[in-house]
Design an enzyme around this catalytic site. Structure first.
Site, PDB file in Angstrom:
ATOM      1  N   HIS A  94       0.922  -1.303   0.063  1.00 20.68           N
ATOM      2  CA  HIS A  94      -0.474   0.142   0.016  1.00 20.68           C
ATOM      3  C   HIS A  94       0.447   1.137  -0.228  1.00 20.68           C
ATOM      4  O   HIS A  94       2.197   1.050   0.568  1.00 20.68           O
ATOM      5  CB  HIS A  94      -1.059  -0.028   0.897  1.00 20.68           C
ATOM      6  CG  HIS A  94      -0.009  -0.248   2.392  1.00 20.68           C
ATOM      7  ND1 HIS A  94       0.123   1.315   3.311  1.00 20.68           N
ATOM      8  CD2 HIS A  94       0.426  -1.001   3.304  1.00 20.68           C
ATOM      9  CE1 HIS A  94       0.986   0.739   4.252  1.00 20.68           C
ATOM     10  NE2 HIS A  94       0.836  -0.181   4.492  1.00 20.68           N
ATOM     11  N   ASP A 131       6.155   1.865   6.751  1.00 20.45           N
ATOM     12  CA  ASP A 131       4.608   0.699   6.937  1.00 20.45           C
ATOM     13  C   ASP A 131       4.090   1.910   5.937  1.00 20.45           C
ATOM     14  O   ASP A 131       4.191   3.101   6.073  1.00 20.45           O
ATOM     15  CB  ASP A 131       3.945   0.710   7.844  1.00 20.45           C
ATOM     16  CG  ASP A 131       3.079   0.276   7.345  1.00 20.45           C
ATOM     17  OD1 ASP A 131       2.261  -0.009   7.032  1.00 20.45           O
ATOM     18  OD2 ASP A 131       2.100   0.497   8.907  1.00 20.45           O
ATOM     19  N   GLU A 176       3.730  -6.394   3.963  1.00 23.97           N
ATOM     20  CA  GLU A 176       4.024  -5.950   5.067  1.00 23.97           C
ATOM     21  C   GLU A 176       5.140  -5.649   6.112  1.00 23.97           C
ATOM     22  O   GLU A 176       6.225  -6.582   4.995  1.00 23.97           O
ATOM     23  CB  GLU A 176       2.637  -6.446   5.861  1.00 23.97           C
ATOM     24  CG  GLU A 176       1.018  -5.997   5.608  1.00 23.97           C
ATOM     25  CD  GLU A 176       1.442  -4.019   5.714  1.00 23.97           C
ATOM     26  OE1 GLU A 176       1.852  -2.881   6.599  1.00 23.97           O
ATOM     27  OE2 GLU A 176      -0.148  -3.766   4.858  1.00 23.97           O
ATOM     28  N   HIS A 184       3.624   3.637  13.213  1.00 17.73           N
ATOM     29  CA  HIS A 184       2.474   4.645  13.723  1.00 17.73           C
ATOM     30  C   HIS A 184       2.563   4.718  15.087  1.00 17.73           C
ATOM     31  O   HIS A 184       2.073   5.124  15.937  1.00 17.73           O
ATOM     32  CB  HIS A 184       1.451   3.759  13.592  1.00 17.73           C
ATOM     33  CG  HIS A 184       0.736   2.644  12.898  1.00 17.73           C
ATOM     34  ND1 HIS A 184      -0.391   2.614  12.641  1.00 17.73           N
ATOM     35  CD2 HIS A 184       1.113   2.428  11.625  1.00 17.73           C
ATOM     36  CE1 HIS A 184      -0.898   1.847  11.781  1.00 17.73           C
ATOM     37  NE2 HIS A 184       0.192   2.240  10.735  1.00 17.73           N
ATOM     38  N   GLU A 213      -5.038   1.233   2.501  1.00 17.96           N
ATOM     39  CA  GLU A 213      -4.774   0.366   3.673  1.00 17.96           C
ATOM     40  C   GLU A 213      -4.829   0.948   5.371  1.00 17.96           C
ATOM     41  O   GLU A 213      -5.036   0.256   6.066  1.00 17.96           O
ATOM     42  CB  GLU A 213      -3.436  -0.397   3.686  1.00 17.96           C
ATOM     43  CG  GLU A 213      -3.383  -1.921   4.105  1.00 17.96           C
ATOM     44  CD  GLU A 213      -2.706  -1.193   5.388  1.00 17.96           C
ATOM     45  OE1 GLU A 213      -2.594  -2.239   6.846  1.00 17.96           O
ATOM     46  OE2 GLU A 213      -2.654  -0.119   5.949  1.00 17.96           O
ATOM     47  N   GLU A 214      -3.855   2.494   5.872  1.00 15.26           N
ATOM     48  CA  GLU A 214      -4.211   2.608   6.928  1.00 15.26           C
ATOM     49  C   GLU A 214      -5.860   2.634   7.398  1.00 15.26           C
ATOM     50  O   GLU A 214      -5.787   3.590   8.442  1.00 15.26           O
ATOM     51  CB  GLU A 214      -3.054   4.042   6.994  1.00 15.26           C
ATOM     52  CG  GLU A 214      -2.043   3.771   6.616  1.00 15.26           C
ATOM     53  CD  GLU A 214      -0.877   2.466   7.526  1.00 15.26           C
ATOM     54  OE1 GLU A 214      -1.478   2.119   8.984  1.00 15.26           O
ATOM     55  OE2 GLU A 214      -0.438   2.357   7.775  1.00 15.26           O
TER      56      GLU A 214
END
Length: 408
Positions: A106, A139, A195, A380, A170-171
């Site tokens: 992604h 990511d 991923e 994240h 995706e997030e």
């Protein structure tokens, strides 16, 4: 005794000679790609692609379409559903092998525009080796770079058909692309999901379902100094709900739940708040956990602590969980065997707390292997996000080896 020792040494020598070794030509080619991977990571990071950033998605879509075309792919731009910003970039190659394979990643990140100015792409040394830093580099721009630089290691005989799909949401649960990923996965010999992994490098047998919990609290506005007792404080009720539901999180490896957002329609210092929304993040591994959480939450909210407050709750499933099947576990063991040729162990996590598009791919009933991107840290979080460049050659080697073994 001497003869026994000699026999043992001979056996050990024979075993060592018989131990599998990496494909020298493939490893050399993968190693030669490493400098280009660093350059690609820089290019990817310097296009800001926070989910919903139309400008960034357009620029990244153009970049990826050009890069995949240059590698011989036929490009299709697929519109996601639900008004999601940005085209899904799908590229296809026809080969002479036997297996059809799908590679997924992604382009969106959790970082909104401006993050790059605060944390620009940079290289640094560490005790573990060279690192590359940048927003979203782990990511999942590292996953995209792995795909782009695995492609030159392949030949048409390595697959019957190879498809690459890179989505834009995706997030936020892939609400606009999840069903498209499931459709693309149908009929594939396997789906490889890029991923990121961590350090030490590892694969996972499962990812979590991502769910959104929304609780709305309606109260009554009143003057905070003149007549607070005439109001019904929705913010106080929200605080009670947060405090009384903390234990609904069951810890690492189990059901995870955390309140993450507080919204107010009218946030004014001198007015008793009458409208507050709490939003929480729920991670589950199966429907039973989802149903149990919902029942427990609704039970906790039956009686508001502030008289007159009205509380309503919604638990919304966003992305399905991924649980490795026997066929998926066989792919994991294949990957571990490939790493063993380097004399390295590839660890396996039973289930990660994150949710990924492997869940949508698995709905097609095909084998899926997760975490084939670059090892990294800081995704994240507010900490600097980075990837370990030392791992690049073996990550490319792993991806190419799996594609060859599945596709020939």
């Amino acid at each position: 005794m001497k003869s026994l020792l000699a026999a043992a040494c001979a056996l050990l020598a024979t075993t060592a000679l018989a131990a599998p070794k990496p494909d020298a030509a493939l490893l050399k080619a993968a190693t030669a790609q490493a400098p280009a991977v660093t350059a690609t990571l820089k290019s990817l990071v310097e296009i800001e692609t926070g989910t919903g950033d139309a400008e960034g998605m357009a620029a990244m879509g153009q970049y990826l379409a050009a890069a995949l075309t240059a590698r011989g792919g036929t490009i299709e731009r697929v519109k996601p559903t639900g008004g999601v910003v940005g085209d899904i970039i799908v590229a296809r190659w026809k080969g002479t092998g036997k297996g059809k394979l799908l590679l997924i990643s992604h382009m969106d990140t959790v970082y909104q525009r401006g993050a790059l100015a605060r944390a620009p792409f940079r290289l640094a040394d560490s005790a573990a080796g060279p690192l590359a830093y940048g927003p979203g580099i782990s990511d999942d721009k590292g996953g995209i770079a792995t795909i782009l630089h695995t492609l030159p290691l392949l030949t048409p005989r390595d697959y019957a058909e190879l498809t690459v799909a890179i989505n834009t949401d995706e997030e936020r649960g892939s609400q606009g692309s999840g069903t498209i990923i499931t459709e693309l996965s149908k009929g594939m010999a396997a789906v490889l999901s890029f991923e990121p992994t961590g350090m030490p490098e590892r694969l996972t047998r499962g990812t979590s379902a991502t769910n959104t919990v929304i609780v709305t609290i309606k109260g009554k506005a009143s003057h905070a100094g003149g007549a607070p007792e005439a109001g019904i404080n929705a913010l106080v009720e929200a605080g009670h709900i947060i405090a009384s539901t903390k234990d609904l999180d069951r810890g690492q490896g189990n059901r995870r739940f955390n309140w993450t957002v507080v919204e107010q329609q009218r946030g004014v210092r001198n007015i008793i708040p009458d409208d507050v929304t709490l939003i929480g993040d729920l991670r589950t591994s199966n429907m039973a956990q989802y149903d149990e959480f919902k029942a427990e939450l609704l039970d906790r909210l039956k009686t508001p602590s502030v008289p007159g407050a009205q509380v309503a709750a919604e638990v919304r499933m966003n992305r399905p969980p991924f649980t490795a099947t026997a066929a998926s576990n066989a792919l994991i063991e294949e990957a571990r065997a490939i790493y063993a040729t380097f004399g390295k162990e590839l660890a396996v996590t039973e289930r990660g707390g994150g949710g990924t598009d492997a869940g949508y791919a698995a709905l097609a009933g095909v084998p899926v292997i997760e975490s084939l991107g670059l090892p990294g840290y800081g995704a994240h979080t507010t900490q600097a996000e980075y990837v370990f460049l030392e791992a690049v050659p073996r990550r490319l080697y792993l991806a190419a080896s799996l594609i060859r073994r599945l596709g020939r």
